[in-house]
Enzyme design. Structure first.
Site, PDB file in Angstrom:
ATOM      1  N   LYS A  16       0.909  -1.156   0.145  1.00 11.98           N
ATOM      2  CA  LYS A  16      -0.005   0.176  -0.023  1.00 11.98           C
ATOM      3  C   LYS A  16       0.986   1.151  -0.020  1.00 11.98           C
ATOM      4  CE  LYS A  16      -4.063  -2.278   2.305  1.00 11.98           C
ATOM      5  NZ  LYS A  16      -4.658  -2.814   3.406  1.00 11.98           N
ATOM      6  N   GLN A  66      -4.846  -1.535   9.592  1.00 12.58           N
ATOM      7  CA  GLN A  66      -4.580  -2.819   8.996  1.00 12.58           C
ATOM      8  C   GLN A  66      -5.154  -3.954   9.912  1.00 12.58           C
ATOM      9  OE1 GLN A  66      -3.426  -3.483   5.766  1.00 12.58           O
ATOM     10  NE2 GLN A  66      -4.088  -5.353   6.160  1.00 12.58           N
ATOM     11  N   ASP A 120     -11.463   2.703   3.870  1.00 11.45           N
ATOM     12  CA  ASP A 120     -11.692   1.488   4.014  1.00 11.45           C
ATOM     13  C   ASP A 120     -13.269   1.187   3.841  1.00 11.45           C
ATOM     14  OD1 ASP A 120      -9.648  -0.478   3.432  1.00 11.45           O
ATOM     15  OD2 ASP A 120      -9.204  -0.361   5.512  1.00 11.45           O
TER      16      ASP A 120
END
Ligand code: NAD
Length: 284
Positions: free
Chosen positions: A52, A96, A119
């Protein structure tokens, strides 16, 4: 049978994002910023975060990674997120997952400013997705919708079977499909006769984490099969949830693993972060 090339499509999206960043910078003097919070030593999580960060750099984002030890307290993670919420250079915040067992994941996700929730896991954005309002949708199912668009696969009125009902894959996938007027069946571990559902679907989308779960006799001739699963076998090979060699000849379209949905997820994360930065430009 046509292969859906997620790797190539992800490259196109990344280039679109890169151009979007240039435009935002020249017109509004804004550089999109992404903050990633990484807790613990899980090798897969570290690998994802590395990918990422690299992708952010390539498209010209400002990005920071907050690495925290496995033993960190919930309050310290909350404090870091609050700091990122207040940071004007940060447009997107990503935690994460999975987090260590002593951390309350729901509580952590709820601390993220919904305007920076790239997200799409905050209940506010989950609610907006469920009611077909603009917001942030989770990157993996968003990537699947983009694949349908690019390959001219119209989901309206189609029978779509989603296999797996997690909050990050199956449920938002079903919501996006419903918003696009598909007839959606969601199946999961307690579904009594999985094959009965998959075998009558025009489109089957699988995100479970069981290699070879979907076999040729579970798919109808001419179907579209999207494999979200990522499984590492003992011999090191990466495979999906679909018995690819047997299923592919029956399909009109199918995604490979690797090189299918996987690369799309990061591309859509970049796209969501650019969207958040554009929203910042509008608010200025
Ligand atoms: P999860 O464990 O949270 O959810 C799995 C879902 O599958 C659950 O709803 C469960 O009920 C269902 N399930 C389990 N066994 C089943 C069975 N035998 N039959 C039918 N349903 C069954 O997992 P997740 O986080 O949603 O991830 C699912 C898979 O997708 C994993 O392989 C993961 O690595 C992969 N994944 C890929 C990406 C990507 O970028 N391509 C992103 C996220 C997850």
């Amino acid at each position: 049978m046509e292969l859906i090339d997620g790797k190539a499509l992800a490259r196109v999206i990344r280039e679109e994002v890169r151009q979007g960043v240039e435009k935002l910078q020249s017109e509004h003097d804004i550089v999109p910023g992404l903050a990633v919070i990484l807790v613990g030593n899980d090798p897969a999580s570290h690998a994802y975060v590395k990918m990422k960060a690299k992708a952010c750099k390539e498209v010209g984002f400002y990005s920071i990674v907050h690495e925290m030890p496995e033993t960190i307290s919930q309050d310290e993670i909350v404090a870091t997120i609050e700091m990122m919420n207040a940071n004007p250079r940060i447009d997107g915040i990503l935690v994460q997952l999975p987090l260590p067992p002593h951390i309350d994941t729901t509580r952590i996700l709820e601390v993220i400013d919904p305007a920076k929730d790239v997200d799409g896991f905050h209940p506010y954005n989950v609610g907006r997705l469920a009611t077909d309002l603009d917001g942030f949708a989770p990157c993996t199912p968003l990537g699947v919708m983009r694949m349908f668009e690019e390959y001219g696969i119209d989901v309206q009125g189609k029978d779509v079977c989603v296999v797996g009902a997690s909050n990050i894959v199956g449920k938002p996938m079903a919501a996006l499909l419903l918003n696009a007027n598909a007839t959606v069946t969601v199946t999961h571990i307690y579904t009594r006769d999985l094959a009965a559902h998959t075998s009558r679907a025009d489109i089957v989308i699988v995100g479970v984490g069981v290699p070879g779960l979907i076999k040729a006799d579970m798919i109808k001739e001419g179907a579209v099969v999207i494999d979200i699963g990522i499984n590492r076998l003992d011999d090191g090979r990466i495979v999906g949830d679909v018995d690819f060699d047997a299923v592919a000849p029956k399909c009109n379209y199918i995604t490979p693993v690797p090189g299918g949905v996987g690369p799309m997820t990061i591309a859509m994360l970049l796209s969501n972060t650019l969207k958040a930065a554009r929203n910042r430009a509008e608010r200025k």
